[in-house]
Design a protein around this motif. Structure first.
Motif, PDB file in Angstrom:
ATOM      1  N   THR A 131      21.085   6.414   8.666  1.00 55.01           N
ATOM      2  CA  THR A 131      21.978   5.265   8.507  1.00 55.01           C
ATOM      3  C   THR A 131      21.781   4.586   7.146  1.00 55.01           C
ATOM      4  O   THR A 131      20.780   4.822   6.456  1.00 55.01           O
ATOM      5  N   PHE A 132      22.730   3.727   6.816  1.00 57.48           N
ATOM      6  CA  PHE A 132      22.600   2.933   5.595  1.00 57.48           C
ATOM      7  C   PHE A 132      21.397   2.000   5.669  1.00 57.48           C
ATOM      8  O   PHE A 132      20.869   1.591   4.642  1.00 57.48           O
ATOM      9  N   GLY A 133      20.960   1.681   6.892  1.00 56.17           N
ATOM     10  CA  GLY A 133      19.766   0.859   7.053  1.00 56.17           C
ATOM     11  C   GLY A 133      18.517   1.527   6.516  1.00 56.17           C
ATOM     12  O   GLY A 133      17.556   0.860   6.138  1.00 56.17           O
ATOM     13  N   ASN A 134      18.535   2.860   6.453  1.00 54.35           N
ATOM     14  CA  ASN A 134      17.420   3.604   5.865  1.00 54.35           C
ATOM     15  C   ASN A 134      17.533   3.677   4.349  1.00 54.35           C
ATOM     16  O   ASN A 134      16.524   3.722   3.644  1.00 54.35           O
ATOM     17  N   VAL A 135      18.763   3.718   3.847  1.00 53.03           N
ATOM     18  CA  VAL A 135      19.003   3.970   2.423  1.00 53.03           C
ATOM     19  C   VAL A 135      19.018   2.699   1.577  1.00 53.03           C
ATOM     20  O   VAL A 135      18.350   2.620   0.545  1.00 53.03           O
ATOM     21  N   LEU A 136      19.789   1.725   1.996  1.00 53.01           N
ATOM     22  CA  LEU A 136      20.043   0.562   1.132  1.00 53.01           C
ATOM     23  C   LEU A 136      18.795  -0.227   0.735  1.00 53.01           C
ATOM     24  O   LEU A 136      18.664  -0.600  -0.432  1.00 53.01           O
ATOM     25  N   PRO A 137      17.856  -0.484   1.656  1.00 56.51           N
ATOM     26  CA  PRO A 137      16.660  -1.214   1.217  1.00 56.51           C
ATOM     27  C   PRO A 137      15.800  -0.434   0.230  1.00 56.51           C
ATOM     28  O   PRO A 137      15.010  -1.010  -0.514  1.00 56.51           O
ATOM     29  N   SER A 138      15.971   0.885   0.210  1.00 53.39           N
ATOM     30  CA  SER A 138      15.108   1.710  -0.643  1.00 53.39           C
ATOM     31  C   SER A 138      15.612   1.846  -2.076  1.00 53.39           C
ATOM     32  O   SER A 138      14.895   2.376  -2.929  1.00 53.39           O
ATOM     33  N   ILE A 139      16.812   1.377  -2.378  1.00 51.48           N
ATOM     34  CA  ILE A 139      17.312   1.482  -3.754  1.00 51.48           C
ATOM     35  C   ILE A 139      16.395   0.724  -4.705  1.00 51.48           C
ATOM     36  O   ILE A 139      15.958   1.245  -5.732  1.00 51.48           O
ATOM     37  N   ALA A 140      16.093  -0.520  -4.361  1.00 53.55           N
ATOM     38  CA  ALA A 140      15.209  -1.331  -5.215  1.00 53.55           C
ATOM     39  C   ALA A 140      13.819  -0.707  -5.294  1.00 53.55           C
ATOM     40  O   ALA A 140      13.202  -0.678  -6.365  1.00 53.55           O
TER      41      ALA A 140
END
Length: 159
Positions: A131-140
Motif C-alpha cells: 500500500t501507499f502507507g508502506n511507500v509514502l513515509p519512506s520517501i523522506a
C-alpha cells in the motif's frame, strides 16, 4: 470526517528533509545547492558519484509519482537500469537541471498529497502488493539515507 493527520505528517517530513531545517543538519536541497558542481562526478566510494545518487533519488520519486497517478505499468526494479542510472555532469547548467527535476518531483508529490486524505495510505500501489502507507513515509527516509552518502562523498572529494 475526513482525516489527513497521517498525510500531513508525511508532507511535513518531506518538506523538512527536502528544503527545510531538519534537526540533523542540512536539508537535501541545502546540501546540493552548497556543492561545487565540478565535484559531482567523482567516484571515491564504489561506483557511485553524487550525480548518480541524485539521479537515483529522482528515479524513485518518479516511481512514486507514477504510482500516485495510477500508472499500473511503470516499474522500477531494484538495481535495474532505471534504478541506478549513469549520469555525467559536464556543465553547471546540467547540474542545475538535475536539481530542478528533483524540485519538480517534490512539488508534484506535495501537490498530490495536499489533495489527499489518510485513506490514500490504505490503497494498494498500482501493480504492486503493498500500500501507499508502506511507500509514502519512506520517501523522506530514502532521501535522508542518500543525503548522508552525498555529504560523505563531497567531504572526501574536497580533501
Amino acid at each position: 470526517m475526513i482525516s489527513n493527520h497521517k498525510i500531513a505528517t508525511i508532507v511535513h517530513d518531506l518538506e523538512e528533509c527536502f528544503d527545510g531545517r531538519p534537526w540533523y543538519g542540512d536539508s537535501l536541497m541545502g546540501k546540493l545547492d552548497s556543492l561545487d558542481w565540478q565535484l559531482v562526478n567523482e567516484r571515491r566510494y564504489g561506483k557511485k558519484s553524487i550525480a548518480v545518487l541524485v539521479r537515483h533519488i529522482l528515479n524513485w520519486r518518479v516511481f512514486v509519482l507514477k504510482k500516485l497517478e495510477g500508472d499500473f505499468e511503470y516499474d522500477l526494479v531494484i538495481d535495474g537500469p532505471n534504478d541506478w542510472s549513469e549520469v555525467n555532469i559536464s556543465e553547471e547548467v546540467e547540474w542545475e537541471g538535475l536539481k530542478s527535476e528533483l524540485q519538480q518531483t517534490q512539488k508534484a508529490i506535495l501537490h498530490i498529497l495536499s489533495n489527499s486524505s489518510d485513506d490514500l495510505l490504505e490503497q494498494k500501489v498500482p501493480g504492486k502488493k503493498y500500500t501507499f502507507g508502506n511507500v509514502l513515509p519512506s520517501i523522506a527516509q530514502h532521501d535522508i539515507y542518500h543525503l548522508g552518502q552525498i555529504a560523505m562523498l563531497y567531504a572526501m572529494g574536497k580533501s
